[in-house]
Design a protein around this motif. Sequence first.
Motif, mmCIF file in Angstrom:
data_model
loop_
_atom_site.group_PDB
_atom_site.id
_atom_site.type_symbol
_atom_site.label_atom_id
_atom_site.label_comp_id
_atom_site.label_asym_id
_atom_site.label_seq_id
_atom_site.Cartn_x
_atom_site.Cartn_y
_atom_site.Cartn_z
ATOM 1 N N ASP A 1 0.829 -1.211 0.000
ATOM 2 C CA ASP A 1 0.000 0.000 0.000
ATOM 3 C C ASP A 1 0.864 1.261 0.000
ATOM 4 O OD1 ASP A 1 -2.389 -1.372 -0.064
ATOM 5 O OD2 ASP A 1 -2.589 -1.426 2.118
ATOM 6 N N ALA A 2 1.998 1.221 0.667
ATOM 7 C CA ALA A 2 2.872 2.386 0.720
ATOM 8 C C ALA A 2 3.395 2.724 -0.671
ATOM 9 C CB ALA A 2 4.028 2.147 1.673
ATOM 10 N N GLU A 3 3.701 1.701 -1.456
ATOM 11 C CA GLU A 3 4.180 1.937 -2.817
ATOM 12 C C GLU A 3 3.078 2.549 -3.678
ATOM 13 O OE1 GLU A 3 5.676 -1.679 -4.430
ATOM 14 O OE2 GLU A 3 7.369 -1.777 -3.051
ATOM 15 N N LYS A 4 1.861 2.051 -3.520
ATOM 16 C CA LYS A 4 0.743 2.586 -4.288
ATOM 17 C C LYS A 4 0.476 4.035 -3.907
ATOM 18 C CE LYS A 4 -1.621 -1.796 -4.827
ATOM 19 N NZ LYS A 4 -2.821 -2.564 -4.494
ATOM 20 N N GLN A 5 0.525 4.308 -2.617
ATOM 21 C CA GLN A 5 0.280 5.665 -2.150
ATOM 22 C C GLN A 5 1.374 6.606 -2.648
ATOM 23 O OE1 GLN A 5 0.165 6.105 2.129
ATOM 24 N NE2 GLN A 5 -1.507 7.574 1.963
#
Length: 131
Positions: free
Chosen positions: A24-28
Amino acid sequence: MSDGDLDALRAQRMSQFGGGGGNDAEKQQAQQEQMRAQEEMKHSILSQVLDQQARARLNTLKVSKPDKAQMFENMVIRMAQMGQVRGKLDDAQFVSILESVNAQMPQSKSTVKYDRRRAAIDSDDDEDYGC
């Protein structure tokens, strides 16, 4: 279909639907980077299209009415992308475009209601000097 085709199709669907336990951190971070790139593109287009006085007026408008400034920016960017803007927009052209934005925005009429009964309870009426 070969195994390679199936793997490529599976990977494409996983990336589309967010499956596969993606981080999720990469997507954000990717979304933030995309937003930053869009903002940079918007600012570069506006700096090419607006002259100095029009940019100053736009910044003032952003402070006072951000939603109207957003609509104005989007309209000017669309006009620039469609080739409707020749050269830089000066202050007079800015005002004319802003008036068309004002015509498109929903008008909220504010009314002031004055309650006369409260005004009638005034202590100045109690003392009659000179009558």
